[in-house]
Write an enzyme that holds these catalytic residues in place. Structure first.
Site, PDB file in Angstrom:
ATOM      1  CG  ASP A 113     -33.125   7.375   2.089  1.00  0.00           C
ATOM      2  OD1 ASP A 113     -32.217   7.850   2.761  1.00  0.00           O
ATOM      3  OD2 ASP A 113     -34.385   7.134   2.595  1.00  0.00           O
ATOM      4  CG  HIS A 279     -30.636  12.408   1.346  1.00  0.00           C
ATOM      5  ND1 HIS A 279     -29.660  11.514   1.356  1.00  0.00           N
ATOM      6  CD2 HIS A 279     -31.835  12.021   1.898  1.00  0.00           C
ATOM      7  CE1 HIS A 279     -30.328  10.434   1.446  1.00  0.00           C
ATOM      8  NE2 HIS A 279     -31.787  10.571   1.686  1.00  0.00           N
TER       9      HIS A 279
END
Length: 297
Positions: A113, A279
């Site tokens: 991320d 994610h």
């Protein structure tokens, strides 16, 4: 900045320190022996996001897991003119400084991320330092902004909310920071109950700090401004280190982008594949992630 006692229980075998890099103190956990390996977390996590795989990696590597500037228990400087202090260039320089102070001039990096965006810049600005690079669940920042459509804006609304001028997002999140944090994580995790309750408690502790929330907004503001300038300046440059891109099969990045294709535009040696999760594979499917990492590294 005293380390909460729970950290040693969450990542056994690691030791914590705070490393000063040109006046910015970076909270750092170190464990294991072997070739150096840097772990960089994303938003809204801290270095504890790696707790399910860090001990296993430490059996083969000297693992360094940090809190990015602005996050966790690292320093949270003012954003500076044009958000320069949260440019990925500045954040990458912190991490290079940490590794050098620990005696590691060359190392591999695993980054997720926001941390993966820092690592992308690090691999360009400090090419000789990076041996191998793993980027988890991102496409390049410039690519994502330039190809924005309604579906991406809907799924990743915070990319457009957090960049609004101070103090709009800070004030709105202040009304209920735990709600914003928990909804954000819940929206991206696709395997229920993946986030350890002790780790979630630490995420809440860090997010309760107004300075952290402001720094996070500055991180996103930088990504939508000065980072794009740097990325355009380096548009034709390629990451030279072998790069493995991994992404969540059930998440947004893989659904909206040809992940390997986007990274082949930015790097010379790219491999990778999806993992059947959302994610955050380090929390959702650590076994599959660890298998991929060990095979690549």
């Amino acid at each position: 900045m005293n380390m909460p006692q729970s950290h040693a229980d969450i990542i056994p075998g690691f030791e914590w320190t705070t490393i000063d890099v040109e006046g910015i103190r970076i909270r750092t956990a170190v464990g294991g022996r072997g070739p150096a390996l840097l772990l960089l977390h994303g938003h809204p996590q801290t270095h504890l996001t790696w707790h399910k795989i860090a001990p296993a990696l430490a059996e083969r590597f000297t693992v360094v897991a940090t809190d990015l500037r602005g996050y966790g228990d690292s320093d949270k400087p003012d954003g500076g003119v044009g958000h320069v202090n949260y440019s990925k260039r500045a954040m990458a320089k912190d991490q290079i400084g940490v590794m050098r102070q620990l005696g590691h001039e060359r190392f591999s990096a695993i980054a997720h991320d926001r941390g993966a965006r820092v690592a992308h810049r690090m691999a360009l600005d400090h090419e000789d330092a990076i041996e191998k690079l793993v980027l988890i669940d991102i496409a390049p920042t410039l690519t994502m902004y330039e190809r924005t459509d309604m579906e991406f804006a809907r799924r990743y609304f915070w990319w457009f909310f957090l960049i609004q001028a101070y103090p709009l997002p800070e004030r709105l999140i202040e009304a209920d920071p735990n709600f914003f944090l928990e909804k954000h994580i819940a929206g991206q995790i696709k395997i229920p109950n993946s986030v350890d309750s002790r780790v979630m408690q630490e995420y809440r502790r860090c997010y309760s700090n107004p300075a952290t929330r402001h720094a996070i907004c500055e991180d996103y503001r930088a990504a939508a401004s000065i980072d794009l300038v740097h990325d355009r300046d380096d548009f034709d440059r390629r990451i030279q280190a072998p790069l493995m891109a991994l992404w969540g099969k059930r998440g947004t990045v893989g659904a909206l982008y040809d992940v390997l294709g986007t990274w082949r535009e930015k790097a010379t040696n790219v491999s990778g594949h999806p993992i059947d999760c959302g994610h955050s594979p380090q929390e959702e499917d650590p076994a599959a992630l660890l298998d991929a990492l060990l095979a690549f590294l």
